[in-house]
Structure formats: structure tokens, C-alpha cells
Design an enzyme around this catalytic site. Structure first.
Site, PDB file in Angstrom:
ATOM      1  N   ASP A 145      -1.186 -10.273   5.105  1.00 44.19           N
ATOM      2  CA  ASP A 145      -1.585  -8.879   5.306  1.00 44.19           C
ATOM      3  C   ASP A 145      -2.990  -8.862   5.910  1.00 44.19           C
ATOM      4  OD1 ASP A 145       0.709  -8.727   3.711  1.00 44.19           O
ATOM      5  OD2 ASP A 145       0.035  -6.878   2.742  1.00 44.19           O
ATOM      6  N   LYS A 208       1.050  -1.327   7.969  1.00 44.48           N
ATOM      7  CA  LYS A 208       0.744  -0.947   6.586  1.00 44.48           C
ATOM      8  C   LYS A 208      -0.362   0.100   6.585  1.00 44.48           C
ATOM      9  CE  LYS A 208      -1.135  -3.228   2.409  1.00 44.48           C
ATOM     10  NZ  LYS A 208      -1.503  -4.535   1.834  1.00 44.48           N
ATOM     11  N   LYS A 244       4.935  -0.310   5.465  1.00 42.26           N
ATOM     12  CA  LYS A 244       4.469  -0.525   4.101  1.00 42.26           C
ATOM     13  C   LYS A 244       3.374   0.479   3.743  1.00 42.26           C
ATOM     14  CE  LYS A 244       2.202  -3.919   1.070  1.00 42.26           C
ATOM     15  NZ  LYS A 244       1.699  -5.306   0.934  1.00 42.26           N
TER      16      LYS A 244
END
Length: 308
Positions: A145, A208, A244
Site C-alpha cells: 500500500d 485506496k 479500497k
């Protein structure tokens, strides 16, 4: 393809009106609610990103990742043999080895995700970001991430943003890359759309919303804009990119609303761990409480869900 984003306009009042309608949707009940909640469990990136993380609390997190819902509750729902686990375990790079070893010892194949690239601020040199990514992959992380440099968005340096994300994608190698946009710090919904599109062009497997450390994290208006970008990118290229939301998602009701929103905006095919994740550290506790109530008809006491 800067032409894709040069004339982007987001009708903020329309987006807000749409999301207000979403919040008023009647929630599902009974077995349907339990089914949606178990689906949410399989899409959770169970996370610990604290300065006081230790091997022992990471091991505990990994145990919970493999056994997210009490076995007797799953048996009552006839779901005990369906292999329900969370989608991934997310930790800092320094704790990746602990998580990998714990999951290996537990005999499960849950992937370990690691934040990297100057998380959460992104205010580190690109060389440092790339080195951190490579180390996390070397330690055994199967998902990375990363966090973008917000200044590149705020100053309109789209080619610079593309190049940064592209190099991060290269550094990830075989690992999946989720690109954190930190939407609460991008200034406008138009910037959110543009950053989403650039991140996908540069090879992101997921986009995300947030690090969870910003003042404003995952919100439904931001989610709608990002999902519209994912849909536009899919129509243009045929490539499916995951979504996400992360930060501030704490209740089972919020989780179901996010699932419903994804189903409406992107379709049921996106409701899999391969294309949808929920970044959360405390959400699982509330989901397990709701399932406990559904099965037993009473509210859980502290000792009933000690591992939550």
C-alpha cells in the site's frame, strides 16, 4: 493520456445528493444481513499501524485474521466449512516478517500487506520510497500500500505523479500495489478523479481512499468519484482495478453500505477480495457482535468475544 483528465468536471452537489440517498437505503435484515456481513469479513484488510506494534500483537492479529468469527457462530450459520478469513493482514514494513511467520505457522495463505513509500505523509525522497517498497517485498509482503505525494496533485504535476507511481509499481515486482490517494488532502473531488485516473494509468492494482491518519478519511462522495473513475478506466481499457476505502469505517452498517455502493456503481463482480477491500482495524469487532446477536438473540458481553 492527459487528454483523459484535462477537462474533468465533478458536479459536487449531485455527488453529495447521490450519497445522501445511499445513506437512506433500507438495510438488509436477518440471514441476508449475516450474509452481507460475512462477505464484508472476507474483504477486510485487518490492520495494525501503531507505533507500539510488537511481534506478539501482530501474532494475535494474524490469529484473528484466520479465525475472524467464532467457530460456533459460523456453525450456527452453516458457514464453518467455507474457509472464511479476512482478505489480508496489513502492517508496517518492520512487522512484515512477524506476520508472514505467524500466518505460515497457522497454516493459512492469507497475504500480508505492507504500507510503504513514506506512509502516511509521503514526504520522503522517491529513492527512499522505492527502497522501502523493495524491502517490504523482500520481507515477504505480497501486497504493498503506497502513498502518493499530495503536492504533485495540488500543483497539477500529473506527469510527475504518473512517473512516481510507475516507479513504485516497478519496485513492487510481483506484489500487488494499492495506491493511497489521501483524498482528504487533495483539495477537490476533481483532483480525486484525476489522481485516481493517473494512478490506474501508472499500473495500480487498487486505488485506496486514505491512510487512516488524515483528518478526513473514507467518505461516500469520494468513494463515488473514485468508483466512477474505475468504471471509466475499465470502459476505456478493459482493465479492472480494485477499490479500497479505508479510515474511519468502524460499524457493520457502514461496511454493508460500502458493499452496496460498490455493487451499484461497479457491479457484483467487484465484490470479491481481488477487487474490493475494506481497510479497518476495529470494524471486525462490530461485525462479530452483530453476528453474535443474529445467532443468539442477545448482545455479546466482553468475555463472549475476547479475541475481538
Amino acid at each position: 493520456e492527459l487528454g483523459w483528465i484535462s477537462k474533468v468536471h465533478v458536479n459536487r452537489p449531485a455527488v453529495v445528493t447521490h450519497t445522501e440517498r445511499i445513506k437512506k437505503w433500507r438495510t438488509v435484515k436477518g440471514n441476508w444481513q449475516a450474509a452481507w456481513l460475512l462477505k464484508a469479513v472476507t474483504c477486510i484488510d485487518l490492520t495494525t499501524l501503531s507505533g507500539d506494534d510488537t511481534p506478539s500483537n501482530v501474532h494475535r492479529l494474524c490469529f484473528k485474521a484466520k479465525h475472524p468469527i467464532r467457530e460456533d457462530l459460523l456453525k450456527a450459520l452453516d458457514m464453518h466449512d467455507k474457509g472464511i478469513t479476512v482478505g489480508a493482514v496489513c502492517v508496517y514494513p518492520a512487522r512484515v516478517t512477524d506476520a508472514v511467520n505467524a500466518l505460515k505457522a497457522a497454516g493459512c495463505n492469507i497475504p500480508v500487506a505492507s504500507v510503504a513509500a513514506g506512509f502516511p505523509s509521503g514526504q520522503t525522497p522517491l529513492e527512499t520510497k522505492l527502497a522501502e517498497i523493495r524491502l517490504a517485498v523482500e520481507y515477504g509482503a505480497r501486497e504493498i500500500d503506497i502513498v502518493i505525494s499530495r503536492s504533485l496533485v495540488l500543483t497539477g504535476q500529473w506527469e510527475g505523479l504518473y512517473e512516481e507511481i510507475r516507479q513504485c509499481r516497478e519496485a513492487c515486482g510481483e506484489a500487488h500495489m494499492k495506491t493511497i490517494l489521501a483524498t482528504g488532502e487533495l483539495g477537490s473531488l476533481a483532483n480525486v478523479y484525476k489522481a485516481s485516473m493517473i494512478a490506474m494509468m501508472a499500473g495500480s492494482d487498487f486505488i485506496k481512499t486514505s491512510t487512516g491518519k488524515e483528518v478526513e478519511n473514507a467518505t461516500f462522495p469520494v468513494g463515488v468519484v473514485m468508483m466512477r473513475a474505475i468504471r471509466d478506466f475499465y470502459w476505456q481499457t478493459g482493465n479492472k482495478v480494485g477499490f479500497k476505502p479505508a479510515g474511519g469505517i468502524r460499524t457493520a452498517k457502514e461496511a454493508i453500505t460500502w458493499l452496496m455502493l460498490v455493487k451499484e456503481e461497479l457491479g457484483a463482480e467487484w465484490l470479491t477480495p481481488e477487487l474490493f477491500r475494506l481497510g479497518a482495524s476495529s470494524l471486525l469487532e462490530d461485525i462479530e457482535k452483530q453476528i453474535f446477536y443474529h445467532v443468539t438473540g442477545s448482545y455479546a458481553l466482553q468475555h463472549d468475544l475476547a479475541m475481538a
